[in-house]
Design a protein around this motif. Structure first.
Motif, PDB file in Angstrom:
ATOM      1  N   SER A   1       0.896  -1.238   0.081  1.00 24.17           N
ATOM      2  CA  SER A   1      -0.095  -0.103  -0.106  1.00 24.17           C
ATOM      3  C   SER A   1       0.726   1.260  -0.023  1.00 24.17           C
ATOM      4  O   SER A   1       1.958   1.134   0.770  1.00 24.17           O
ATOM      5  CB  SER A   1      -0.790  -0.061   1.209  1.00 24.17           C
ATOM      6  N   VAL A   2       0.612   1.970  -0.861  1.00 29.76           N
ATOM      7  CA  VAL A   2       1.406   3.467  -0.902  1.00 29.76           C
ATOM      8  C   VAL A   2       0.623   4.463  -0.579  1.00 29.76           C
ATOM      9  O   VAL A   2       0.885   5.863  -0.824  1.00 29.76           O
ATOM     10  CB  VAL A   2       1.696   3.480  -2.249  1.00 29.76           C
ATOM     11  N   ASP A   3      -0.740   4.265  -0.209  1.00 32.65           N
ATOM     12  CA  ASP A   3      -1.694   5.449   0.090  1.00 32.65           C
ATOM     13  C   ASP A   3      -2.947   4.916   1.114  1.00 32.65           C
ATOM     14  O   ASP A   3      -3.857   4.131   0.661  1.00 32.65           O
ATOM     15  CB  ASP A   3      -2.369   6.021  -1.276  1.00 32.65           C
ATOM     16  N   PRO A   4      -2.810   5.536   2.335  1.00 32.54           N
ATOM     17  CA  PRO A   4      -3.783   4.823   3.216  1.00 32.54           C
ATOM     18  C   PRO A   4      -5.291   5.435   2.667  1.00 32.54           C
ATOM     19  O   PRO A   4      -6.406   4.639   3.392  1.00 32.54           O
ATOM     20  CB  PRO A   4      -3.545   5.447   4.536  1.00 32.54           C
TER      21      PRO A   4
ATOM     22  N   LEU B   1      14.715   0.205  -3.678  1.00 33.59           N
ATOM     23  CA  LEU B   1      15.062   0.607  -2.466  1.00 33.59           C
ATOM     24  C   LEU B   1      15.001  -0.708  -1.444  1.00 33.59           C
ATOM     25  O   LEU B   1      14.962  -0.614  -0.142  1.00 33.59           O
ATOM     26  CB  LEU B   1      14.150   1.595  -1.885  1.00 33.59           C
TER      27      LEU B   1
ATOM     28  N   ASP C   1       8.826  12.858  -9.425  1.00 36.33           N
ATOM     29  CA  ASP C   1       8.726  12.666  -7.898  1.00 36.33           C
ATOM     30  C   ASP C   1      10.145  12.897  -7.520  1.00 36.33           C
ATOM     31  O   ASP C   1      10.282  13.191  -6.329  1.00 36.33           O
ATOM     32  CB  ASP C   1       8.593  10.891  -7.797  1.00 36.33           C
TER      33      ASP C   1
ATOM     34  N   GLY D   1      12.060  17.029  -6.110  1.00 39.71           N
ATOM     35  CA  GLY D   1      11.972  17.723  -4.768  1.00 39.71           C
ATOM     36  C   GLY D   1      13.258  16.961  -3.829  1.00 39.71           C
ATOM     37  O   GLY D   1      13.411  17.114  -2.424  1.00 39.71           O
ATOM     38  N   SER D   2      13.543  15.699  -4.356  1.00 39.77           N
ATOM     39  CA  SER D   2      14.344  14.772  -3.342  1.00 39.77           C
ATOM     40  C   SER D   2      15.559  14.665  -3.897  1.00 39.77           C
ATOM     41  O   SER D   2      16.018  13.749  -5.000  1.00 39.77           O
ATOM     42  CB  SER D   2      13.719  13.461  -3.240  1.00 39.77           C
TER      43      SER D   2
ATOM     44  N   LEU E   1      16.360  10.992  -4.361  1.00 40.30           N
ATOM     45  CA  LEU E   1      15.931   9.866  -5.371  1.00 40.30           C
ATOM     46  C   LEU E   1      16.453  10.283  -6.797  1.00 40.30           C
ATOM     47  O   LEU E   1      16.805   9.568  -7.504  1.00 40.30           O
ATOM     48  CB  LEU E   1      14.279  10.656  -5.558  1.00 40.30           C
TER      49      LEU E   1
ATOM     50  N   ILE F   1      10.873   4.790   1.256  1.00 42.21           N
ATOM     51  CA  ILE F   1       9.621   4.407   0.510  1.00 42.21           C
ATOM     52  C   ILE F   1       8.647   5.129   1.021  1.00 42.21           C
ATOM     53  O   ILE F   1       8.348   5.200   2.143  1.00 42.21           O
ATOM     54  CB  ILE F   1       9.588   2.949   0.379  1.00 42.21           C
ATOM     55  N   SER F   2       7.974   5.948   0.109  1.00 46.43           N
ATOM     56  CA  SER F   2       6.624   6.794   0.504  1.00 46.43           C
ATOM     57  C   SER F   2       5.369   5.739   0.503  1.00 46.43           C
ATOM     58  O   SER F   2       5.150   5.029  -0.369  1.00 46.43           O
ATOM     59  CB  SER F   2       6.319   7.782  -0.570  1.00 46.43           C
ATOM     60  N   VAL F   3       4.762   6.024   1.568  1.00 45.53           N
ATOM     61  CA  VAL F   3       3.443   5.198   1.953  1.00 45.53           C
ATOM     62  C   VAL F   3       2.371   5.899   2.070  1.00 45.53           C
ATOM     63  O   VAL F   3       1.186   5.477   2.355  1.00 45.53           O
ATOM     64  CB  VAL F   3       3.573   3.978   3.045  1.00 45.53           C
ATOM     65  N   ASP F   4       2.495   7.381   1.801  1.00 44.85           N
ATOM     66  CA  ASP F   4       1.279   8.068   2.031  1.00 44.85           C
ATOM     67  C   ASP F   4       1.738   9.496   1.389  1.00 44.85           C
ATOM     68  O   ASP F   4       2.441  10.441   1.551  1.00 44.85           O
ATOM     69  CB  ASP F   4       1.246   8.553   3.615  1.00 44.85           C
ATOM     70  N   PRO F   5       0.889   9.775  -0.022  1.00 47.40           N
ATOM     71  CA  PRO F   5       1.068  10.845  -0.586  1.00 47.40           C
ATOM     72  C   PRO F   5       0.816  12.221   0.419  1.00 47.40           C
ATOM     73  O   PRO F   5       1.245  13.290  -0.207  1.00 47.40           O
ATOM     74  CB  PRO F   5       0.277  10.919  -1.724  1.00 47.40           C
ATOM     75  N   ASN F   6       0.330  11.945   1.238  1.00 45.59           N
ATOM     76  CA  ASN F   6      -0.224  13.096   1.879  1.00 45.59           C
ATOM     77  C   ASN F   6       0.521  13.226   3.300  1.00 45.59           C
ATOM     78  O   ASN F   6       0.095  14.164   4.297  1.00 45.59           O
ATOM     79  CB  ASN F   6      -1.863  13.308   2.152  1.00 45.59           C
TER      80      ASN F   6
ATOM     81  N   GLN G   1      11.106  13.717  -0.109  1.00 42.64           N
ATOM     82  CA  GLN G   1       9.759  13.163  -0.308  1.00 42.64           C
ATOM     83  C   GLN G   1       8.736  13.277   0.391  1.00 42.64           C
ATOM     84  O   GLN G   1       9.249  13.913   1.669  1.00 42.64           O
ATOM     85  CB  GLN G   1      10.125  11.506  -0.674  1.00 42.64           C
TER      86      GLN G   1
END
Lengths: 308, 308
Positions: free
Chosen positions: A160-163, A231, A262, A265-266, A269, B159-164, B172
C-alpha cells in the motif's frame, strides 16, 4: 533442444532454444481452458513447434512451462490459475508422462523475468515488473530467479502506498495494484469497452478528467513499484512488461516522467537515476517463453531419471 | 581471534569472537568524534578488549568495524558519518596500519543484520530493521549480507507510503522514516526533552492526542516496513532493533498489533502471518559488533598480504 511455453489466458507462446540459449523456432496458438485443455495445449504446442522448427521430438531434452497462478515448482503443480480455468493441476507430471521428457513449471512472471534478463544480457541484478490485470515482479539475481522464503518475492502489487486509496481486491487500501493494475483501472473507469486501459489513454488525450486521473494513477503506481524494487532488493534495472505495455511509449514515457517528477524535490531520489534504469519489454517479446525454456533446462537429475 | 567493533554516535561496543563464532569478551566505551578520535577509538577499543579478554594482540587475526554512514566497503572508506563528525575517512587502511592486522569496514545496520542472523541461527533469509534516528534495513541471504547493485538494498525508510504524509528529510512526502524514524518523530512532537520518543509514549499513555497519533504513526510505519521487506525480498523473518526498541514491548507489541489490525480486512495479508515473523532484538544485544567481527573475518586474502 529445450522448449519453453508461455501459457497465457488467451494464447500460448512456444519457443525452441538451443544449448547456447538461441531461439531457433517459435509458434503461437490459442490457449485451452480447463485442466485437460491446458495439458493438450502443452502437448500440441510442442508438436507444432517441432514441426515448424524442423526439430525431431527425440531431440527435445526438456520442456519448461510458464503459467499464471500460484505454482508449486518443487512438485510442478499449478494452483488457482483462474484465467485458465485451473484450480489444481499436476501439470509437470501429467505433461511429462505424455511427452516423455522432463517438464518444469514456473510462474509466468518469474519465467519472464529470467527470459528478459537473458535477452538483455543482464544477469547480475534485474527486476521484471509485470503490468497486466494484476501487478507483480520477478527478481533475477546472478542469473537465477530470486525465490525468497515463502513465494512472495516481488509481490510489490500489494504494497500500500496510499492509506486513502481505492480498496484492492486483496482487501487492503491503496495497493500499488489499485493504481497500475489493468483490472483495477478497468473497474475504476467503469465504462464499456474491451480495451479499457487504451480507452482511458484515448479519453485522457481528449481531456476527460476521470481518464486523466486514472492515467496519472497508472504512472505513479508503476513509479512506486520501481522505487520499492530499487530501495529493497536494489536491482540495477527494472524491465516493464505485461498487457498494459502494449501501449508502448504512451506508458513508458509516462512512467519515466513520473519518476523524474517525483525526484524533483528529493536529492536522494535524483541520485538514484531511476528514469534511466527502466526499460519497456518490446511488444511481442518472447521473454516469458524463453525464460520457461531456461527454467526447464535446469531440471534436477532425479526428475530426468524418473521420467527418462 | 576476530574482533568486531560497533562504533555508535555515543558509545563503541567491542567483542572478541572465536573461530567458532563464540563471543568470549566484550567491552563498551564512549565513542570519539572526528577523524582522529574515531581512529584512536578503534585502536583503544582493541587494546582494552584484548586486556579484558586475556587475548594477546598477536592472536588477533582480523578487525571488523560497523559504523553509521555511507561505507565504501571495497576501499574501507567511511563517508558522511555525520553523528561521528566524519566526512570522509580511510578508516580501514589507517586503522590497519596502526593495529598491524587486516581491518574491514561495514555499514552498522548491515553489520547488525549479519550479527542478528548469526545470533538467531537464521541464515537462510532475514532482514534487520533498524529504528533509530533514521530507518533502514539490512538483508541477510544464505548467511551473507545482501548488497544489491548500488548500495540501496534495504533502504526502506525512504519508500513513501502516504502521498499526504509529512515531508521527509530526503525531500519526499510520507516516507516510512517520517512515520517511524526517531528524528522525524522528535521533530513532529516538537516539545523539549532528551528522550522524545519515550516522552511521546508516556504522553500517549496519559491520553495526549498528538502523542497518540505519533505513537500510532510509529507502529504503522514499522508495520509498512515489515510488509515491504516481505513483499519484495520475501525474507522469512524481520528482526527489529535500534534506539527506539529500547522501549521494548511497548514498541514490539504495538508493531505486532498494527500488523494484525492491517491484516484484518485482507485474507492475503493474513496468510502471511507477519505478526509471527517479527522479533525485537533484545536490549544490549551485541549483534552489530558480532556482525562486524564476522565481516572482518572475511577479509580477502590480498588484503591480508598487503598489511600482514
Amino acid at each position: 533442444m529445450r522448449i519453453g511455453l508461455d501459457i497465457g489466458g488467451t494464447k500460448t507462446d512456444a519457443v525452441a532454444v538451443t544449448d547456447a540459449d538461441e531461439i531457433v523456432g517459435r509458434i503461437r496458438r490459442p490457449s485451452g481452458h480447463g485442466d485437460e485443455a491446458v495439458v493438450a495445449d502443452v502437448v500440441e504446442s510442442v508438436r507444432e513447434l517441432c514441426a515448424a522448427s524442423d526439430v525431431s521430438a527425440a531431440d527435445v531434452t526438456s520442456v519448461g512451462i510458464g503459467i499464471p497462478g500460484l505454482v508449486d515448482t518443487a512438485n510442478g503443480r499449478v494452483l488457482h490459475a483462474v484465467n485458465l480455468g485451473v484450480e489444481s493441476l499436476d501439470l509437470a507430471s501429467v505433461s511429462s508422462a505424455r511427452l516423455g521428457v522432463p517438464v518444469v513449471v514456473e510462474n509466468d512472471v518469474k519465467a519472464a523475468a529470467l527470459g528478459a534478463a537473458a535477452l538483455r544480457g543482464e544477469s547480475a541484478s534485474m527486476a521484471y515488473l509485470n503490468l497486466g490485470t494484476g501487478v507483480a515482479a520477478g527478481i533475477v539475481i546472478d542469473g537465477a530467479i530470486w525465490r525468497g522464503s515463502r513465494g512472495t518475492a516481488g509481490e510489490v502489487g500489494h504494497i500500500s502506498v496510499d492509506p486513502n486509496g481505492r480498496v484492492c481486491s486483496c482487501g487492503q487500501r491503496g495497493c500499488i495494484e489499485t493504481l497500475c493494475g489493468g483490472g483495477a483501472l478497468a473497474r475504476a473507469w467503469g465504462r464499456p469497452g474491451s480495451l479499457p486501459v487504451r480507452d482511458i489513454f484515448d479519453a485522457a488525450d481528449r481531456g476527460d478528467g476521470d481518464a486523466l486521473r486514472l492515467r496519472a494513477d497508472l504512472f505513479r503506481g508503476a513509479a512506486a513499484a520501481v522505487r520499492v524494487l530499487v530501495l529493497s532488493a536494489d536491482v540495477e534495472s527494472v524491465v516493464i512488461g505485461g498487457g498494459l505495455t502494449a501501449l508502448g511509449d504512451r506508458v513508458g514515457d509516462g512512467i519515466r516522467n513520473a519518476l523524474i517528477t517525483d525526484a524533483k524535490g528529493s536529492p536522494f531520489l535524483r541520485s538514484l537515476h531511476l528514469d534511466e534504469r527502466i526499460e519497456l519489454l518490446p511488444s511481442g517479446s518472447p521473454a516469458a517463453a524463453l525464460g520457461a525454456a531456461l527454467v526447464g533446462a535446469h531440471t534436477p537429475q532425479k526428475e530426468i531419471a524418473a521420467h527418462g
